[in-house]
Design a protein around this motif. Structure first.
Motif, PDB file in Angstrom:
ATOM      1  N   ALA A   1      -1.870 -33.845 -16.342  1.00 27.64           N
ATOM      2  CA  ALA A   1      -0.503 -34.235 -16.014  1.00 27.64           C
ATOM      3  C   ALA A   1       0.031 -33.460 -14.815  1.00 27.64           C
ATOM      4  CB  ALA A   1       0.397 -33.988 -17.213  1.00 27.64           C
ATOM      5  N   PHE A   2       1.111 -33.997 -14.240  1.00 30.38           N
ATOM      6  CA  PHE A   2       1.848 -33.354 -13.151  1.00 30.38           C
ATOM      7  C   PHE A   2       3.285 -33.144 -13.624  1.00 30.38           C
ATOM      8  CE2 PHE A   2      -1.477 -35.734 -11.092  1.00 30.38           C
ATOM      9  CZ  PHE A   2      -1.911 -34.890 -10.093  1.00 30.38           C
ATOM     10  N   PHE A   3       3.852 -31.963 -13.327  1.00 28.31           N
ATOM     11  CA  PHE A   3       5.222 -31.662 -13.711  1.00 28.31           C
ATOM     12  C   PHE A   3       5.936 -30.934 -12.594  1.00 28.31           C
ATOM     13  CE2 PHE A   3       2.988 -31.321 -17.846  1.00 28.31           C
ATOM     14  CZ  PHE A   3       3.666 -32.305 -18.540  1.00 28.31           C
ATOM     15  N   ILE A   4       7.258 -31.142 -12.532  1.00 28.19           N
ATOM     16  CA  ILE A   4       8.125 -30.289 -11.731  1.00 28.19           C
ATOM     17  C   ILE A   4       8.894 -29.453 -12.741  1.00 28.19           C
ATOM     18  CG2 ILE A   4      10.091 -30.183 -10.169  1.00 28.19           C
ATOM     19  CD1 ILE A   4       9.139 -32.853  -9.012  1.00 28.19           C
ATOM     20  N   VAL A   5       8.785 -28.127 -12.596  1.00 26.36           N
ATOM     21  CA  VAL A   5       9.388 -27.221 -13.578  1.00 26.36           C
ATOM     22  C   VAL A   5      10.129 -26.091 -12.883  1.00 26.36           C
ATOM     23  CG1 VAL A   5       7.713 -27.709 -15.394  1.00 26.36           C
ATOM     24  CG2 VAL A   5       7.256 -25.883 -13.765  1.00 26.36           C
ATOM     25  N   LYS A   6      11.002 -25.452 -13.653  1.00 25.83           N
ATOM     26  CA  LYS A   6      11.757 -24.293 -13.175  1.00 25.83           C
ATOM     27  C   LYS A   6      11.337 -23.080 -14.003  1.00 25.83           C
ATOM     28  CE  LYS A   6      16.512 -22.697 -12.790  1.00 25.83           C
ATOM     29  NZ  LYS A   6      17.917 -23.071 -13.064  1.00 25.83           N
ATOM     30  N   VAL A   7      11.024 -21.983 -13.340  1.00 28.73           N
ATOM     31  CA  VAL A   7      10.616 -20.757 -14.020  1.00 28.73           C
ATOM     32  C   VAL A   7      11.859 -20.116 -14.639  1.00 28.73           C
ATOM     33  CG1 VAL A   7       9.546 -18.495 -13.751  1.00 28.73           C
ATOM     34  CG2 VAL A   7       8.744 -20.416 -12.372  1.00 28.73           C
ATOM     35  N   VAL A   8      11.821 -19.851 -15.965  1.00 23.90           N
ATOM     36  CA  VAL A   8      12.995 -19.296 -16.633  1.00 23.90           C
ATOM     37  C   VAL A   8      12.808 -17.865 -17.128  1.00 23.90           C
ATOM     38  CG1 VAL A   8      13.983 -21.505 -17.297  1.00 23.90           C
ATOM     39  CG2 VAL A   8      12.365 -20.390 -18.821  1.00 23.90           C
ATOM     40  N   LYS A   9      11.561 -17.400 -17.271  1.00 24.67           N
ATOM     41  CA  LYS A   9      11.312 -16.032 -17.722  1.00 24.67           C
ATOM     42  C   LYS A   9      10.197 -15.407 -16.900  1.00 24.67           C
ATOM     43  CE  LYS A   9      12.935 -16.221 -22.408  1.00 24.67           C
ATOM     44  NZ  LYS A   9      12.685 -15.881 -23.783  1.00 24.67           N
ATOM     45  N   SER A  10      10.205 -14.101 -16.851  1.00 28.71           N
ATOM     46  CA  SER A  10       9.144 -13.373 -16.149  1.00 28.71           C
ATOM     47  C   SER A  10       7.816 -13.554 -16.871  1.00 28.71           C
ATOM     48  CB  SER A  10       9.482 -11.887 -16.090  1.00 28.71           C
ATOM     49  OG  SER A  10      10.651 -11.683 -15.357  1.00 28.71           O
ATOM     50  N   PRO A  11       6.698 -13.447 -16.141  1.00 24.51           N
ATOM     51  CA  PRO A  11       5.386 -13.657 -16.768  1.00 24.51           C
ATOM     52  C   PRO A  11       5.023 -12.569 -17.770  1.00 24.51           C
ATOM     53  CG  PRO A  11       5.132 -13.029 -14.469  1.00 24.51           C
ATOM     54  CD  PRO A  11       6.590 -13.201 -14.710  1.00 24.51           C
ATOM     55  N   ILE A  12       4.242 -12.973 -18.763  1.00 23.66           N
ATOM     56  CA  ILE A  12       3.686 -12.058 -19.748  1.00 23.66           C
ATOM     57  C   ILE A  12       2.204 -11.927 -19.443  1.00 23.66           C
ATOM     58  CG2 ILE A  12       3.209 -11.694 -22.188  1.00 23.66           C
ATOM     59  CD1 ILE A  12       5.668 -13.485 -22.744  1.00 23.66           C
ATOM     60  N   HIS A  13       1.712 -10.701 -19.286  1.00 28.83           N
ATOM     61  CA  HIS A  13       0.308 -10.473 -18.967  1.00 28.83           C
ATOM     62  C   HIS A  13      -0.525 -10.497 -20.244  1.00 28.83           C
ATOM     63  CE1 HIS A  13       0.974  -9.378 -14.734  1.00 28.83           C
ATOM     64  NE2 HIS A  13       2.140  -8.970 -15.193  1.00 28.83           N
ATOM     65  N   LEU A  14      -1.634 -11.242 -20.210  1.00 30.41           N
ATOM     66  CA  LEU A  14      -2.543 -11.365 -21.344  1.00 30.41           C
ATOM     67  C   LEU A  14      -3.958 -11.015 -20.902  1.00 30.41           C
ATOM     68  CD1 LEU A  14      -1.339 -14.852 -22.586  1.00 30.41           C
ATOM     69  CD2 LEU A  14      -0.623 -12.653 -23.483  1.00 30.41           C
ATOM     70  N   MET A  15      -4.775 -10.569 -21.839  1.00 30.13           N
ATOM     71  CA  MET A  15      -6.188 -10.289 -21.565  1.00 30.13           C
ATOM     72  C   MET A  15      -7.054 -11.087 -22.536  1.00 30.13           C
ATOM     73  SD  MET A  15      -6.823  -8.116 -19.117  1.00 30.13           S
ATOM     74  CE  MET A  15      -8.411  -7.454 -19.494  1.00 30.13           C
ATOM     75  N   PHE A  16      -8.004 -11.855 -22.008  1.00 34.63           N
ATOM     76  CA  PHE A  16      -8.991 -12.567 -22.800  1.00 34.63           C
ATOM     77  C   PHE A  16     -10.362 -12.115 -22.332  1.00 34.63           C
ATOM     78  CE2 PHE A  16      -5.516 -15.788 -22.885  1.00 34.63           C
ATOM     79  CZ  PHE A  16      -5.268 -15.729 -24.234  1.00 34.63           C
ATOM     80  N   LYS A  17     -10.996 -11.259 -23.109  1.00 32.05           N
ATOM     81  CA  LYS A  17     -12.311 -10.698 -22.780  1.00 32.05           C
ATOM     82  C   LYS A  17     -12.263 -10.084 -21.387  1.00 32.05           C
ATOM     83  CE  LYS A  17     -14.748 -13.654 -25.939  1.00 32.05           C
ATOM     84  NZ  LYS A  17     -15.763 -14.614 -26.167  1.00 32.05           N
ATOM     85  N   ASP A  18     -12.903 -10.680 -20.390  1.00 34.96           N
ATOM     86  CA  ASP A  18     -12.927 -10.133 -19.031  1.00 34.96           C
ATOM     87  C   ASP A  18     -11.889 -10.771 -18.115  1.00 34.96           C
ATOM     88  OD1 ASP A  18     -15.015  -8.535 -19.794  1.00 34.96           O
ATOM     89  OD2 ASP A  18     -16.542  -9.940 -19.114  1.00 34.96           O
ATOM     90  N   TYR A  19     -11.070 -11.702 -18.631  1.00 36.35           N
ATOM     91  CA  TYR A  19     -10.147 -12.453 -17.786  1.00 36.35           C
ATOM     92  C   TYR A  19      -8.712 -11.984 -17.990  1.00 36.35           C
ATOM     93  CZ  TYR A  19     -14.119 -15.573 -17.473  1.00 36.35           C
ATOM     94  OH  TYR A  19     -15.364 -16.090 -17.272  1.00 36.35           O
ATOM     95  N   GLU A  20      -8.030 -11.768 -16.881  1.00 34.01           N
ATOM     96  CA  GLU A  20      -6.608 -11.470 -16.923  1.00 34.01           C
ATOM     97  C   GLU A  20      -5.858 -12.764 -16.673  1.00 34.01           C
ATOM     98  OE1 GLU A  20      -5.039  -8.195 -14.697  1.00 34.01           O
ATOM     99  OE2 GLU A  20      -6.978  -7.192 -14.738  1.00 34.01           O
ATOM    100  N   THR A  21      -4.911 -13.059 -17.535  1.00 31.64           N
ATOM    101  CA  THR A  21      -4.104 -14.261 -17.391  1.00 31.64           C
ATOM    102  C   THR A  21      -2.635 -13.890 -17.514  1.00 31.64           C
ATOM    103  OG1 THR A  21      -4.151 -14.768 -19.741  1.00 31.64           O
ATOM    104  CG2 THR A  21      -5.894 -15.718 -18.389  1.00 31.64           C
TER     105      THR A  21
END
Length: 95
Positions: A4-24
């Motif tokens: 899908a394609f969306f136009i969105v507005k950012v409402v909160k600061s990002p939350i950093h997550l770790m999945f094994k070797d990947y930072e998301t």
């Protein structure tokens, strides 16, 4: 297909997550306007790799984005959570 394609507005600061070797990062966004009074307006974006780095470098809360991604729905008995794994990310100017 869940693409899908969306136009969105950012409402909160990002939350950093770790999945094994990947930072998301996980970001809460909302649609610019809701069409129905009781419709859910917020979704979560999941960004990793270069998209994560670009978002942290160039975007902030209150920015508008055009995103392309894959939709996933996590439904429990009490809560339904919609996440979009971002494949492409573009700035959007809403006048």
């Amino acid at each position: 297909m869940n693409h899908a394609f969306f136009i969105v507005k950012v409402v909160k600061s990002p939350i950093h997550l770790m999945f094994k070797d990947y930072e998301t990062i996980e970001i809460k966004v909302e649609f610019p306007t809701s069409r129905q009074k009781n419709s859910k307006n917020e979704i979560l974006l999941l960004l990793w790799g270069d998209h994560r780095d670009d978002f942290l470098k160039y975007y902030k809360v209150q920015d508008y984005l055009l995103i392309e991604g894959i939709i996933t729905l996590n439904a429990t008995n009490t809560n339904k959570e919609v996440k979009v794994t971002v494949k492409k990310l573009y700035p959007f100017l809403l006048l």
